[in-house]
Design a protein around this motif. Structure first.
Motif, PDB file in Angstrom:
ATOM      1  N   PRO A 189    -145.299  24.671 -94.119  1.00  0.00           N
ATOM      2  CA  PRO A 189    -145.719  24.718 -92.841  1.00  0.00           C
ATOM      3  C   PRO A 189    -146.054  23.769 -91.883  1.00  0.00           C
ATOM      4  CG  PRO A 189    -147.485  25.488 -94.096  1.00  0.00           C
ATOM      5  CD  PRO A 189    -146.409  25.050 -95.047  1.00  0.00           C
ATOM      6  N   ASN A 190    -145.991  23.924 -90.304  1.00  0.00           N
ATOM      7  CA  ASN A 190    -146.483  22.642 -89.669  1.00  0.00           C
ATOM      8  C   ASN A 190    -147.835  23.135 -89.069  1.00  0.00           C
ATOM      9  OD1 ASN A 190    -143.974  21.065 -89.434  1.00  0.00           O
ATOM     10  ND2 ASN A 190    -143.063  22.966 -89.021  1.00  0.00           N
ATOM     11  N   PRO A 191    -148.629  21.971 -88.724  1.00  0.00           N
ATOM     12  CA  PRO A 191    -149.897  22.293 -88.079  1.00  0.00           C
ATOM     13  C   PRO A 191    -149.729  23.145 -86.799  1.00  0.00           C
ATOM     14  CG  PRO A 191    -149.682  20.172 -88.929  1.00  0.00           C
ATOM     15  CD  PRO A 191    -148.506  20.680 -88.755  1.00  0.00           C
ATOM     16  N   PRO A 192    -150.971  23.575 -86.280  1.00  0.00           N
ATOM     17  CA  PRO A 192    -150.926  24.158 -84.941  1.00  0.00           C
ATOM     18  C   PRO A 192    -150.952  23.106 -83.897  1.00  0.00           C
ATOM     19  CG  PRO A 192    -153.098  24.519 -86.094  1.00  0.00           C
ATOM     20  CD  PRO A 192    -152.030  23.891 -86.923  1.00  0.00           C
ATOM     21  N   LEU A 193    -150.873  23.188 -82.760  1.00  0.00           N
ATOM     22  CA  LEU A 193    -150.623  22.292 -81.672  1.00  0.00           C
ATOM     23  C   LEU A 193    -151.533  23.063 -80.331  1.00  0.00           C
ATOM     24  CD1 LEU A 193    -149.547  19.875 -80.198  1.00  0.00           C
ATOM     25  CD2 LEU A 193    -147.684  21.359 -79.394  1.00  0.00           C
ATOM     26  N   VAL A 194    -152.581  22.351 -79.947  1.00  0.00           N
ATOM     27  CA  VAL A 194    -153.379  22.432 -78.667  1.00  0.00           C
ATOM     28  C   VAL A 194    -152.740  21.906 -77.475  1.00  0.00           C
ATOM     29  CG1 VAL A 194    -155.763  22.504 -77.513  1.00  0.00           C
ATOM     30  CG2 VAL A 194    -155.476  22.792 -79.982  1.00  0.00           C
ATOM     31  N   ASP A 195    -152.196  22.578 -76.569  1.00  0.00           N
ATOM     32  CA  ASP A 195    -151.341  22.006 -75.443  1.00  0.00           C
ATOM     33  C   ASP A 195    -151.970  21.618 -74.469  1.00  0.00           C
ATOM     34  OD1 ASP A 195    -148.745  22.446 -77.079  1.00  0.00           O
ATOM     35  OD2 ASP A 195    -148.891  24.636 -76.372  1.00  0.00           O
ATOM     36  N   SER A 196    -153.156  22.288 -74.038  1.00  0.00           N
ATOM     37  CA  SER A 196    -153.944  21.902 -72.907  1.00  0.00           C
ATOM     38  C   SER A 196    -155.205  22.474 -73.025  1.00  0.00           C
ATOM     39  CB  SER A 196    -153.330  22.390 -71.607  1.00  0.00           C
ATOM     40  OG  SER A 196    -152.941  23.868 -71.550  1.00  0.00           O
ATOM     41  N   VAL A 197    -156.252  21.918 -72.372  1.00  0.00           N
ATOM     42  CA  VAL A 197    -157.667  22.624 -72.284  1.00  0.00           C
ATOM     43  C   VAL A 197    -157.972  22.577 -70.650  1.00  0.00           C
ATOM     44  CG1 VAL A 197    -159.983  22.376 -72.719  1.00  0.00           C
ATOM     45  CG2 VAL A 197    -158.134  21.734 -74.540  1.00  0.00           C
ATOM     46  N   THR A 198    -158.139  23.876 -70.275  1.00  0.00           N
ATOM     47  CA  THR A 198    -158.542  24.041 -68.922  1.00  0.00           C
ATOM     48  C   THR A 198    -160.206  24.432 -68.696  1.00  0.00           C
ATOM     49  OG1 THR A 198    -156.424  24.875 -68.538  1.00  0.00           O
ATOM     50  CG2 THR A 198    -158.187  25.139 -66.874  1.00  0.00           C
ATOM     51  N   VAL A 199    -160.677  23.692 -67.645  1.00  0.00           N
ATOM     52  CA  VAL A 199    -162.218  23.844 -67.396  1.00  0.00           C
ATOM     53  C   VAL A 199    -162.403  23.934 -65.955  1.00  0.00           C
ATOM     54  CG1 VAL A 199    -162.969  22.418 -69.317  1.00  0.00           C
ATOM     55  CG2 VAL A 199    -162.608  21.323 -67.110  1.00  0.00           C
ATOM     56  N   PRO A 200    -163.585  24.753 -65.506  1.00  0.00           N
ATOM     57  CA  PRO A 200    -163.741  24.955 -64.134  1.00  0.00           C
ATOM     58  C   PRO A 200    -163.841  23.676 -63.388  1.00  0.00           C
ATOM     59  CG  PRO A 200    -165.239  26.175 -65.383  1.00  0.00           C
ATOM     60  CD  PRO A 200    -164.830  25.312 -66.141  1.00  0.00           C
ATOM     61  N   THR A 201    -163.551  23.672 -62.190  1.00  0.00           N
ATOM     62  CA  THR A 201    -163.829  22.369 -61.300  1.00  0.00           C
ATOM     63  C   THR A 201    -164.973  22.950 -60.527  1.00  0.00           C
ATOM     64  OG1 THR A 201    -162.574  23.263 -59.245  1.00  0.00           O
ATOM     65  CG2 THR A 201    -161.343  22.046 -60.791  1.00  0.00           C
ATOM     66  N   GLY A 202    -165.643  21.761 -59.924  1.00  0.00           N
ATOM     67  CA  GLY A 202    -166.964  21.608 -59.261  1.00  0.00           C
ATOM     68  C   GLY A 202    -167.936  21.831 -60.152  1.00  0.00           C
ATOM     69  N   SER A 238    -160.463  27.537 -71.362  1.00  0.00           N
ATOM     70  CA  SER A 238    -159.166  28.188 -71.832  1.00  0.00           C
ATOM     71  C   SER A 238    -158.392  27.038 -72.358  1.00  0.00           C
ATOM     72  CB  SER A 238    -158.495  28.992 -71.091  1.00  0.00           C
ATOM     73  OG  SER A 238    -158.121  28.058 -69.765  1.00  0.00           O
ATOM     74  N   ALA A 239    -157.658  27.491 -73.471  1.00  0.00           N
ATOM     75  CA  ALA A 239    -156.711  26.503 -74.261  1.00  0.00           C
ATOM     76  C   ALA A 239    -155.528  27.073 -74.382  1.00  0.00           C
ATOM     77  CB  ALA A 239    -157.341  25.629 -75.519  1.00  0.00           C
ATOM     78  N   THR A 240    -154.300  26.511 -74.606  1.00  0.00           N
ATOM     79  CA  THR A 240    -152.929  26.905 -75.075  1.00  0.00           C
ATOM     80  C   THR A 240    -152.916  26.410 -76.153  1.00  0.00           C
ATOM     81  OG1 THR A 240    -152.288  26.968 -72.590  1.00  0.00           O
ATOM     82  CG2 THR A 240    -150.467  27.216 -74.569  1.00  0.00           C
ATOM     83  N   VAL A 241    -152.648  27.449 -77.380  1.00  0.00           N
ATOM     84  CA  VAL A 241    -152.659  27.018 -78.840  1.00  0.00           C
ATOM     85  C   VAL A 241    -151.241  27.521 -79.238  1.00  0.00           C
ATOM     86  CG1 VAL A 241    -153.785  27.178 -80.910  1.00  0.00           C
ATOM     87  CG2 VAL A 241    -155.275  26.886 -79.005  1.00  0.00           C
ATOM     88  N   SER A 242    -150.583  27.085 -80.009  1.00  0.00           N
ATOM     89  CA  SER A 242    -149.301  27.566 -80.568  1.00  0.00           C
ATOM     90  C   SER A 242    -149.108  26.991 -82.020  1.00  0.00           C
ATOM     91  CB  SER A 242    -148.157  26.848 -79.663  1.00  0.00           C
ATOM     92  OG  SER A 242    -148.028  25.360 -79.936  1.00  0.00           O
ATOM     93  N   ASP A 243    -148.233  27.610 -82.673  1.00  0.00           N
ATOM     94  CA  ASP A 243    -147.999  27.394 -84.291  1.00  0.00           C
ATOM     95  C   ASP A 243    -146.760  27.902 -84.647  1.00  0.00           C
ATOM     96  OD1 ASP A 243    -149.592  26.677 -86.837  1.00  0.00           O
ATOM     97  OD2 ASP A 243    -148.455  28.568 -87.250  1.00  0.00           O
ATOM     98  N   PRO A 244    -145.805  27.003 -85.120  1.00  0.00           N
ATOM     99  CA  PRO A 244    -144.582  27.476 -85.418  1.00  0.00           C
ATOM    100  C   PRO A 244    -144.353  28.583 -86.398  1.00  0.00           C
ATOM    101  CG  PRO A 244    -144.730  24.809 -85.574  1.00  0.00           C
ATOM    102  CD  PRO A 244    -146.251  25.497 -85.627  1.00  0.00           C
ATOM    103  N   GLU A 245    -145.432  28.692 -87.466  1.00  0.00           N
ATOM    104  CA  GLU A 245    -145.111  29.918 -88.412  1.00  0.00           C
ATOM    105  C   GLU A 245    -145.916  31.105 -87.634  1.00  0.00           C
ATOM    106  OE1 GLU A 245    -143.917  26.379 -89.946  1.00  0.00           O
ATOM    107  OE2 GLU A 245    -146.054  26.599 -89.589  1.00  0.00           O
ATOM    108  N   GLU A 246    -146.411  31.104 -86.480  1.00  0.00           N
ATOM    109  CA  GLU A 246    -147.353  31.907 -85.939  1.00  0.00           C
ATOM    110  C   GLU A 246    -148.588  32.429 -87.025  1.00  0.00           C
ATOM    111  OE1 GLU A 246    -144.855  34.889 -84.379  1.00  0.00           O
ATOM    112  OE2 GLU A 246    -144.214  33.559 -82.905  1.00  0.00           O
ATOM    113  N   ASP A 247    -149.035  31.495 -87.604  1.00  0.00           N
ATOM    114  CA  ASP A 247    -150.296  31.721 -88.403  1.00  0.00           C
ATOM    115  C   ASP A 247    -151.321  32.090 -87.735  1.00  0.00           C
ATOM    116  OD1 ASP A 247    -148.780  31.494 -90.666  1.00  0.00           O
ATOM    117  OD2 ASP A 247    -149.356  29.178 -90.864  1.00  0.00           O
ATOM    118  N   TYR A 248    -152.482  32.874 -88.344  1.00  0.00           N
ATOM    119  CA  TYR A 248    -153.716  32.594 -88.010  1.00  0.00           C
ATOM    120  C   TYR A 248    -154.343  31.248 -88.049  1.00  0.00           C
ATOM    121  CZ  TYR A 248    -154.348  37.857 -87.623  1.00  0.00           C
ATOM    122  OH  TYR A 248    -154.288  39.017 -87.289  1.00  0.00           O
TER     123      TYR A 248
END
Length: 504
Positions: free
Chosen positions: A145-158, A167-177
């Motif tokens: 399997p391949n490791p998961p990937l954290v694509d972006s991290v979003t935080v409030p402004t101000g 919030s963060a966008t996380v993906s995994d090629p095998e769709e693992d937990y």
């Protein structure tokens, strides 16, 4: 005294039963104190199966059954393994214990391959099916399997503080937990510290898909970084399974965790130094604790607040008030803030006749958050409730205190020697002159033999009136005397005067 054989027999039976019960209890405590151990737990992944090995250590040498389970979602759900040899997912163990080795046919159990979110667990059960020990493997990677990937991290402004939604966008090629971890840094670089999250996110494990799953996390910044202002703070989010880890860092956060504060929690407008919040200090320096008593109806409770120095403005809609007794028919600990009327930075509530307070001690508590969500430290106030009525409140009558500047208690003597040195002495015996005026002479603010020009302009009287008015101002400031006589507060009902007329 003689006892019958039957009585002696009953006594022996009773003693035997007591000894047996005591022995059972000792045995139970001994068993709890010497629970079995699962040691040297190893899992070796092969092409089509996995070898599972472990040892059991039991000082009491009891019989056990070892049950083996697997999870393909990092422990979210468990099922028994399918062993290569039938029956080896429930292995009977009898002393003397030997090393256990069995083979798990994982291809028949796992729903998909490859995977990197697999766990194995061995559980020891007694003959009654009660679990006494368990051991869990580290996450297992099966296949490639391949490791998961954290694509972006979003935080409030101000400016932000308190609970911060990230919030963060996380993906995994095998769709693992995958397991999610959050860290914070005040300067955006090392050192990174583990972040405190809301309770249900503390050990965050969740499935992600190959296209990317949005993960929302709430960071309790006021717990990790209290009383901090930093425009350079950042968060780092990591996603991990058995195949590896990946992380991403947020943009800078304008962090401000300076909290507001509850200034006063009291009855009416009685200041904290007079409402029993701190002991009374006698002239000798002795602290005497006291508790204010209030009538069970007609009393006004008040809460006031302010923003912290450099912090955000308080949010009145977040005021929280509770009591440890029944109030207005509500159970102890129930929210009471909706009973209070808010005016600026103060909330008040007068106990109505139809909902008298319970007699006895009562503990009131209050807190508030600012617009960023930073909570004030909880303030508590203890007072005593006694029988009373709305028409007979203790501060409804006007209290007038007389400051007697004409009192004569001492004989004061001032002597000047041949070198011009002046010394003063006082004897506890009236001498026909007001002590206040003699004190002014002693400190040089009055003259015993004023010049004619000073007499002409009334210098002594002018200075005397000025000093007396300054004393009045100081006393009024200390006791918080107000000008409104509306019967709702202590201070407006308290005044000071220089005569005995109407004095209380």
């Amino acid at each position: 005294m003689h006892t019958s054989p039957l009585a002696r027999l009953h006594l022996l039976v009773l003693l035997s039963l007591l000894a047996a019960v005591a022995g059972c209890r000792r045995g139970s405590h001994l068993a709890e104190a010497q629970a079995p151990l699962i040691e040297n737990f190893l899992v070796e992944i092969e092409i089509d199966s996995a070898t599972v090995q472990f040892e059991v250590n039991d000082p009491l040498e009891r019989d056990w059954e070892a049950w083996i389970y697997f999870s393909e979602d990092l422990g979210t759900a468990w099922r028994q393994i399918t062993s290569v040899r039938e029956g080896e997912n429930q292995i009977p163990l009898t002393p003397p214990f030997e090393s256990v080795s069995t083979i798990w046919s994982y291809r028949g159990d796992l729903l998909s391959l490859p995977q990197a979110d697999v766990l194995l667990e061995v559980r020891l059960l007694d003959p009654d099916g009660i679990e006494h020990a368990a051991a869990q493997s580290d996450p297992l990677s099966i296949g490639n399997p391949n490791p998961p990937l954290v694509d972006s991290v979003t935080v409030p402004t101000g400016p932000v503080g308190g609970p911060i939604l990230v919030s963060a966008t996380v993906s995994d090629p095998e769709e693992d937990y995958v397991s999610i971890a959050v860290e914070w840094s005040l300067n955006g670089s090392d050192p990174w510290m583990p972040a405190t999250l809301v309770e249900n996110e503390a050990d965050l494990v969740l499935p992600v898909d190959s296209e990317g799953t949005t993960v929302e996390i709430t960071w309790l910044s006021h717990i990790d970084t209290p009383n901090v202002v930093s425009p350079f703070a950042r968060l780092r989010i990591s996603a991990e399974d058995a195949s590896g880890q990946h992380q991403a860092t947020s943009l800078p956060i304008a962090l401000n965790t300076i909290p507001p504060q509850i200034n006063s929690l009291t009855i009416g407008a009685i200041p904290w130094y007079m409402n029993g919040s701190e002991p009374y200090l006698t002239d000798s320096g002795t602290e005497i604790p006291f508790i204010v008593s209030i009538p069970d109806r007609g009393s006004m409770m008040s809460v006031s607040w302010t923003g912290g120095l450099g912090g955000a403005a308080p949010d009145p809609s977040t005021i929280t008030i509770a009591a440890n007794q029944i109030v207005a028919g509500r159970a102890p600990g129930t929210e009471l803030a909706d009973l209070f009327s808010i005016d600026g930075d103060t909330a008040t509530w007068t106990v109505p006749d139809e909902f008298p307070l319970p007699i006895g001690s009562m503990l009131l508590s209050a807190t508030i958050e600012d617009v960023n969500g930073n909570p004030a430290t909880l303030l508590e106030y203890l007072f005593q409730v006694t029988t009373g009525s709305a028409s007979a409140r203790p501060f409804d009558w006007h209290d007038r205190w007389n400051l007697d500047f004409d009192r004569d208690n001492f004989t004061i003597t001032i002597v000047e020697d041949s070198q011009g040195n002046i010394s003063a002495s006082a004897i506890a015996n009236p001498d026909g002159q007001p002590d206040h005026q003699q004190d002014l002479v002693t400190v040089g603010l009055q003259s015993i033999q004023p010049l004619p020009s000073a007499n002409a302009v009334g210098a002594n009287n002018t200075v005397n009136l000025f000093v007396e008015e300054a004393i009045f101002d100081r006393v009024r400031s200390h006791f918080g005397e107000g000008t409104l006589v509306d019967g709702s507060h202590l201070q407006p009902q308290l005044s000071f005067q220089a005569s005995t007329s109407g004095a209380t």
